[in-house]
Design a protein around this motif. Structure first.
Motif, PDB file in Angstrom:
ATOM      1  N   ASP A 168       8.268  22.656 -12.613  1.00 16.44           N
ATOM      2  CA  ASP A 168       8.855  22.103 -13.831  1.00 16.44           C
ATOM      3  C   ASP A 168       9.887  23.083 -14.384  1.00 16.44           C
ATOM      4  OD1 ASP A 168       9.465  21.129 -16.338  1.00 16.44           O
ATOM      5  OD2 ASP A 168       7.389  20.818 -16.968  1.00 16.44           O
ATOM      6  N   PRO A 169      11.182  22.738 -14.394  1.00 15.20           N
ATOM      7  CA  PRO A 169      12.211  23.684 -14.848  1.00 15.20           C
ATOM      8  C   PRO A 169      12.248  23.863 -16.363  1.00 15.20           C
ATOM      9  CG  PRO A 169      13.222  21.588 -14.273  1.00 15.20           C
ATOM     10  CD  PRO A 169      11.776  21.476 -13.889  1.00 15.20           C
ATOM     11  N   THR A 170      11.405  23.138 -17.095  1.00 14.97           N
ATOM     12  CA  THR A 170      11.319  23.362 -18.539  1.00 14.97           C
ATOM     13  C   THR A 170      10.190  24.337 -18.881  1.00 14.97           C
ATOM     14  OG1 THR A 170       9.799  21.517 -19.009  1.00 14.97           O
ATOM     15  CG2 THR A 170      12.152  21.013 -18.941  1.00 14.97           C
ATOM     16  N   LYS A 171       9.627  24.994 -17.878  1.00 15.73           N
ATOM     17  CA  LYS A 171       8.533  25.947 -18.087  1.00 15.73           C
ATOM     18  C   LYS A 171       8.882  27.318 -17.502  1.00 15.73           C
ATOM     19  CE  LYS A 171       5.751  22.697 -19.708  1.00 15.73           C
ATOM     20  NZ  LYS A 171       6.682  21.557 -19.535  1.00 15.73           N
ATOM     21  N   ILE A 172       8.303  28.348 -18.110  1.00  9.58           N
ATOM     22  CA  ILE A 172       8.369  29.690 -17.552  1.00  9.58           C
ATOM     23  C   ILE A 172       6.989  30.076 -17.034  1.00  9.58           C
ATOM     24  CG2 ILE A 172      10.226  30.412 -19.106  1.00  9.58           C
ATOM     25  CD1 ILE A 172       8.065  32.017 -20.670  1.00  9.58           C
ATOM     26  N   VAL A 173       6.958  31.132 -16.247  1.00  8.12           N
ATOM     27  CA  VAL A 173       5.700  31.787 -15.912  1.00  8.12           C
ATOM     28  C   VAL A 173       5.632  33.019 -16.810  1.00  8.12           C
ATOM     29  CG1 VAL A 173       4.334  32.904 -14.125  1.00  8.12           C
ATOM     30  CG2 VAL A 173       5.844  31.001 -13.524  1.00  8.12           C
ATOM     31  N   PRO A 174       4.821  33.000 -17.862  1.00  9.55           N
ATOM     32  CA  PRO A 174       4.791  34.147 -18.782  1.00  9.55           C
ATOM     33  C   PRO A 174       4.542  35.455 -18.040  1.00  9.55           C
ATOM     34  CG  PRO A 174       3.545  32.311 -19.687  1.00  9.55           C
ATOM     35  CD  PRO A 174       3.883  31.937 -18.277  1.00  9.55           C
TER      36      PRO A 174
END
Length: 725
Positions: free
Chosen positions: A311-317
């Motif tokens: 999902d390109p609207t998410k980051i991996v914190p």
């Protein structure tokens, strides 16, 4: 032979009410009752999802609706780039610090200490080539690696997420943010109805909006932004094993931003501010540098997170997967010719080398088609790779021939494969020879237009971003949203955005609503399902309000990650004839020793004479410069000097503006009373540590001044400004 009919006869023969072709090509003004169709008039059942092999699978080439829509979009403007038109660029190198052979077979990532030449282009997204550098916008951060196995392009941004999840929506997003088509207003700005109308109907944009309304959208310098690959990519090693990765670039100077009021003033004083800053830094030997890192995620961990890796609207914190530093990026040479290099460079997410591969991110999949299609018309045809800035350093051997702008002169009788007349050359490369081979991912799924349910959480990471900011940064975000939505003429648009903000954080929505003078709506059932396609089940895709405890991620905050120091900071020294030479010398030497740049500002150009008769060259005269172009201000002493500058209204304006923007201000003893006659008095009375007065000897003043500049801004001063106006 067909009989020719006169225009009069044709008119008479068409007196029936049947529609004419010309009439069919004219849309009704209000668009009432229209069905969405393709360019061939075919009604479109789902304009929100590209055709995929399964809801998490790759996009399919047979999707004629996606190809038609993207193709038309890519060719809408020539010769300027459709997006990222306003750009700056520089040459440099990437130096690898640690081998990644365990994870990838990419040759340039094998040997620690190896260097790969690069060209980097920075850009804004929405504005035209002639727009300002200081627009509130995403900054493009694209890198072309000239490796020994071919070119690798990392096409990224200074924000790690994006507005949309599927590439089929990209034309809609850009159409919405660009100037409105009926009047071509506004330029390089998202503060208008069409953009926020789109956002209000696109809940998946919530996370990106938090980034766009943050201080990251108005950076102090391109040398002070982070870079991200946005998408999840793959490393593939020599054994064919895959590891997911996210690209990160962290600036050696740390992240710094400007205030919105300051950004607007800079746009008027110097719309080329970022372009000039980058050029001058490299030209003076202050080479911009970034730490390059990767987040590495084993393929076995693909589904272990609360969000979808694709999902390109998410980051991996970074708290979940730390960034592993792998090298540094250094820019050490300006272009020789801006057009030939910065304008003609062609980046493409599909330009990868063996050992780097794609994932089924539906935004990435669409970009793989779009970039080449765009370059075909922008750069004159299929041979854009032969333009010098785009040429790989590895030799080219293939059977592609002819076309516009062909430069390579191919020899021999064959231009096909297989052949015997050229002994089978050029032959296919084995993987061990650097031959590219796609990762063998097993896919077994129905052909479908849909979106994976794992993409449905739109608010938890938006909440994480907002709650990870300092109070000052949150205030800046609230003010940004008030400004942007305050520019919207339609109440319904503002209300829908407020509703989405309330799904992120009630306090955020209430604060923005207070500034707009309206209430936060309770429900907007009629609109929120529009962006999921005609076949979507409303119950399965209805966005859910975030109600949990957000992750605290300090890495998302500029202020919490600030790096003390003043390398390359520009310091304005305000003076006039009769200035105190000892004080100016102490400040100039201290600034230079700390890595800053002292610039002399005087009421007139030419030279000024000090109290000992020393002549000093003036860098800028007051009528030609603004305080927003500098990071701090020093007011020189000397009785004659102070009398001159305190009688000049521009000097007071210069100082008070720097004070308003929370910058460090220092003054010689003789100039203290003058400072107290300005609005700086408020900070002096409050004991502001970034206003240096009565600090002792010139050396002591200089040391205190340098310490204040090294902390960049005293953001607490904003509260004083808010209290006293």
């Amino acid at each position: 032979m067909a009989k020719r009919t006169s225009a009069r006869a044709t008119k008479n023969n068409n007196r029936d009410d049947s529609p004419k072709v010309a009439d069919l090509q004219m849309e009704t003004e209000d668009g009432t009752g229209q069905l969405l169709t393709s360019n061939q008039g075919v009604p479109v059942n789902d304009d929100h999802n590209s055709l995929k092999a399964g809801d998490r699978g790759p996009s399919l080439l047979e999707d004629f609706l996606l190809r038609e829509k993207i193709t038309h979009f890519d060719h809408e403007r020539i010769p300027e780039r459709v997006v990222h038109a306003r750009g700056s660029g520089a040459h440099g190198y990437f130096e690898l610090d640690r081998s990644l052979a365990k994870f990838t077979r990419a040759a340039f990532l094998q040997e620690a200490g190896s260097r790969t030449p690069v060209f980097v282009r920075f850009s804004t997204v929405a504005g035209s080539r002639g727009s300002t550098d200081l627009a509130r916008d995403v900054r493009g951060f694209a890198i072309k690696f000239y490796t020994q196995e071919g070119n690798f392009d990392l096409v990224g941004n200074n924000m790690p997420v994006f507005f949309i999840q599927d590439a089929i929506k990209f034309p809609d997003l850009i159409h919405a943010v660009k100037p409105e088509p009926h009047n071509e207003i506004p330029q390089a700005a998202s503060a208008h109805d069409t953009f926020w109308d789109f956002i209000s109907l696109t809940p998946e944009s919530a996370h990106m909006i938090m980034w766009l309304m943050s201080d990251r959208a108005i950076p102090r310098s391109l040398r002070m932004i982070e870079g991200f690959g946005v998408h999840t990519f793959r490393f593939v090693n020599a054994k064919g094993e895959s590891t997911f990765l996210k690209w990160h670039l962290k600036p050696a100077l740390g992240m710094k931003s400007v205030l919105w009021d300051e950004a607007q003033r800079i746009s008027g004083c110097d719309p080329d501010f970022h372009r000039r800053d980058l050029w001058e830094a490299i030209d003076s030997g202050n080479f911009p540098e970034w730490e390059v890192g990767v987040q590495l995620i084993p393929e076995a961990d693909e589904h272990k997170f609360d969000f979808d890796l694709l999902d390109p609207t998410k980051i991996v914190p970074e708290e979940l997967v730390p960034v592993t530093p792998i090298g540094k990026l250094v820019l050490d040479r300006n272009p020789y010719n801006f057009f030939a290099e910065v304008e003609q460079v062609a980046f493409h997410t599909g330009h990868v080398v063996s050992g780097i591969d794609f994932t089924n991110d539906p935004l990435l999949q669409g970009r793989l088609f779009s970039y080449t299609d765009t370059q075909l018309i922008r750069l004159g045809g299929p041979n854009f790779h032969e333009i010098p800035i785009n040429r790989p350093i590895s030799p080219l051997h293939n059977n592609q021939r002819d076309g516009f702008m062909r430069q390579m002169i191919n020899r021999g009788v064959t231009s096909y494969d297989p052949n015997t007349l050229a002994a089978g050359n050029p032959r296919q490369a084995k993987i061990a020879e650097g031959g590219f081979a796609s990762y063998q991912e097993r896919i077994g799924a129905a052909k479908i237009r849909a979106r994976s349910p794992s993409f449905n959480d739109h608010f938890s990471q938006a909440a994480m971003f907002f709650h990870s900011q300092t109070t000052v940064e949150q205030r800046h975000m609230i003010n940004a949203l008030r400004f942007e939505l305050g520019k919207c003429a339609h109440q319904s648009v503002r209300e829908r955005v407020l509703y989405l903000l309330s799904q992120i954080d009630d306090g955020l929505a209430a604060a923005v609503a207070e500034g707009l003078g309206i209430k936060v709506p309770k429900r907007l059932d009629d609109h929120l399902n529009q962006n999921y396609g005609a076949n979507a089940d409303p119950k399965s895709v209805q966005p859910k309000k975030f109600t949990g405890k957000p992750i605290d991620s300090p890495a998302l905050s500029i202020h919490r990650m600030v790096k003390p120091g003043m390398q390359t900071a520009k310091i304005a020294i305000l003076l006039a004839d009769g200035f105190d030479e000892a004080g100016v010398k102490a400040i100039s030497q201290a600034v230079s020793a700390a890595g800053g740049l002292a610039k002399i500002i005087a009421p007139h150009g030419g030279t000024v004479a000090g109290d000992k008769g020393t002549e000093m060259a003036v860098d800028f005269s007051l009528p030609t410069v603004c305080s927003v172009l500098f990071d701090a201000v020093y007011v020189a002493g000397g009785e004659k000097c102070v009398r001159t500058i305190e009688s000049n209204p521009r000097v007071q304006e210069f100082i008070e503006e720097a004070h308003k923007h929370c910058k460090a201000i220092a003054a010689d003893d003789a100039a203290h009373e003058f400072l107290k006659s300005t609005r700086v008095r408020l900070s002096i009375e409050a004991g502001d540590p970034a206003v240096i007065v009565e600090a002792g000897s010139p050396k002591q003043v200089a040391n205190a001044f340098i310490d204040a500049i090294s902390k960049y801004r005293n953001w607490k001063r904003e509260e004083l400004t808010l209290t006293h106006g």
